[in-house]
Design a protein around this motif. Structure first.
Motif, mmCIF file in Angstrom:
data_model
loop_
_atom_site.group_PDB
_atom_site.id
_atom_site.type_symbol
_atom_site.label_atom_id
_atom_site.label_comp_id
_atom_site.label_asym_id
_atom_site.label_seq_id
_atom_site.Cartn_x
_atom_site.Cartn_y
_atom_site.Cartn_z
ATOM 1 N N UNK A 61 0.837 -1.204 0.000
ATOM 2 C CA UNK A 61 0.000 0.000 0.000
ATOM 3 C C UNK A 61 0.874 1.257 0.000
ATOM 4 N N UNK A 62 2.005 1.181 0.683
ATOM 5 C CA UNK A 62 2.851 2.360 0.876
ATOM 6 C C UNK A 62 3.797 2.638 -0.286
ATOM 7 N N UNK A 63 3.682 1.908 -1.364
ATOM 8 C CA UNK A 63 4.469 2.235 -2.562
ATOM 9 C C UNK A 63 4.050 3.593 -3.118
ATOM 10 N N UNK A 64 2.901 4.083 -2.676
ATOM 11 C CA UNK A 64 2.431 5.420 -3.054
ATOM 12 C C UNK A 64 3.381 6.515 -2.560
ATOM 13 N N UNK A 65 4.214 6.193 -1.574
ATOM 14 C CA UNK A 65 5.143 7.195 -1.032
ATOM 15 C C UNK A 65 6.172 7.632 -2.064
ATOM 16 N N UNK A 66 6.367 6.815 -3.081
ATOM 17 C CA UNK A 66 7.272 7.174 -4.167
ATOM 18 C C UNK A 66 6.868 8.509 -4.789
ATOM 19 N N UNK A 67 5.561 8.807 -4.786
ATOM 20 C CA UNK A 67 5.069 10.076 -5.314
ATOM 21 C C UNK A 67 4.836 11.100 -4.202
ATOM 22 N N UNK A 68 4.180 10.675 -3.124
ATOM 23 C CA UNK A 68 3.780 11.643 -2.097
ATOM 24 C C UNK A 68 4.954 12.212 -1.307
ATOM 25 N N UNK A 69 6.095 11.535 -1.283
ATOM 26 C CA UNK A 69 7.255 12.078 -0.565
ATOM 27 C C UNK A 69 7.750 13.380 -1.187
ATOM 28 N N UNK A 70 7.358 13.658 -2.443
ATOM 29 C CA UNK A 70 7.772 14.872 -3.142
ATOM 30 C C UNK A 70 6.754 15.999 -2.993
ATOM 31 N N UNK A 71 5.737 15.797 -2.180
ATOM 32 C CA UNK A 71 4.711 16.813 -1.960
ATOM 33 C C UNK A 71 5.338 18.115 -1.457
ATOM 34 N N UNK A 72 4.715 19.230 -1.801
ATOM 35 C CA UNK A 72 5.172 20.520 -1.290
ATOM 36 C C UNK A 72 4.698 20.754 0.133
ATOM 37 N N UNK A 73 3.761 19.930 0.608
ATOM 38 C CA UNK A 73 3.199 20.064 1.951
ATOM 39 C C UNK A 73 4.136 19.376 2.942
ATOM 40 N N UNK A 74 4.678 20.143 3.880
ATOM 41 C CA UNK A 74 5.653 19.613 4.845
ATOM 42 C C UNK A 74 5.081 18.454 5.657
ATOM 43 N N UNK A 75 3.821 18.559 6.080
ATOM 44 C CA UNK A 75 3.211 17.497 6.887
ATOM 45 C C UNK A 75 3.156 16.182 6.112
ATOM 46 N N UNK A 76 2.911 16.243 4.821
ATOM 47 C CA UNK A 76 2.896 15.033 3.985
ATOM 48 C C UNK A 76 4.314 14.458 3.903
ATOM 49 N N UNK A 77 5.306 15.312 3.734
ATOM 50 C CA UNK A 77 6.697 14.856 3.702
ATOM 51 C C UNK A 77 7.079 14.171 5.016
ATOM 52 N N UNK A 78 6.632 14.737 6.134
ATOM 53 C CA UNK A 78 6.955 14.176 7.455
ATOM 54 C C UNK A 78 6.377 12.774 7.585
ATOM 55 N N UNK A 79 5.099 12.602 7.222
ATOM 56 C CA UNK A 79 4.465 11.280 7.312
ATOM 57 C C UNK A 79 5.153 10.307 6.360
ATOM 58 N N UNK A 80 5.489 10.751 5.167
ATOM 59 C CA UNK A 80 6.179 9.883 4.208
ATOM 60 C C UNK A 80 7.515 9.418 4.779
ATOM 61 N N UNK A 81 8.282 10.332 5.365
ATOM 62 C CA UNK A 81 9.583 9.996 5.957
ATOM 63 C C UNK A 81 9.410 8.952 7.067
ATOM 64 N N UNK A 82 8.405 9.167 7.926
ATOM 65 C CA UNK A 82 8.175 8.224 9.033
ATOM 66 C C UNK A 82 7.789 6.844 8.521
#
Length: 192
Positions: A61-82
């Motif tokens: 399910x988390x293979x989606x992070x390949x795209x969402x980790x590049x979000x401009x939204x810092x909170x999305x980046x934080x969750x992706x990193x975790x």
């Protein structure tokens, strides 16, 4: 505008992690005790349940992070990193982590929940009964011990208060006894 409308507008009415469009909710990224837009994301029920309960993780399910980790939204980046750190053992997340960059403040926010700490490599100090010891605990000796270099025997039943942990050795703790700073082997103490 309310935070709900702002997040819905920012996300395009989809999960900011996996792009799902159903069963969406606002997720406040910890440690966040405020209802602020910049510290919250819109996420689907699946993402939120897996973020909050690591036992329900589906790595695919988390293979989606390949795209969402590049979000401009810092909170999305934080969750992706975790989540990438939580999934590191899968192999592919490490490659994504190697590409990801967070500035110092964002990295501190991301690391605040300890996702980057490998739980298997943490040193745990335990007493003779297997009870975990913490810095500041009090222990009692369960055996007479010769204290090398101090010239006395630490008697069974002696209390050692306010211990400190030796960070590189799970079998050693430190404390004061008879006015001397001593190192004690954990298998000879019992937490009080």
């Amino acid at each position: 505008m309310s935070i709900e409308r702002d997040i819905k507008k920012r996300s395009g009415a989809s999960c900011e992690l996996c792009s799902a469009t159903e069963k969406l909710a606002i997720y406040h990224v910890p440690p966040n005790h405020e209802n602020k837009l910049e510290k919250s994301i819109q996420a689907c029920e699946t993402c939120i349940s897996q973020i909050e309960d690591a036992d329900t993780m589906d790595a695919n399910h988390w293979r989606c992070l390949n795209d969402s980790m590049w979000s401009e939204v810092k909170a999305v980046q934080i969750v992706a990193w975790r989540m990438l750190h939580r999934l590191k053992k899968e192999g592919w997340p490490q490659d994504l982590l190697d590409m990801m960059y967070l500035d110092e403040d964002d990295l501190a926010w991301a690391a605040a929940t300890g996702e980057d700490v490998d739980k298997d490599t943490l040193i745990k100090h335990v007493d003779v009964n297997g009870v975990q010891l913490q810095a500041g605990d009090s222990v009692v000796l369960i055996k007479d011990l010769n204290v090398k270099g101090a010239g006395f025997v630490a008697k069974r039943g002696s209390a050692v208060r306010n211990i400190t942990l030796t960070h590189d050795n799970a079998e050693h703790i430190e404390g004061r006894l008879n006015g001397q700073h001593i190192v004690i082997i954990t298998k000879y103490v019992k937490k009080t």
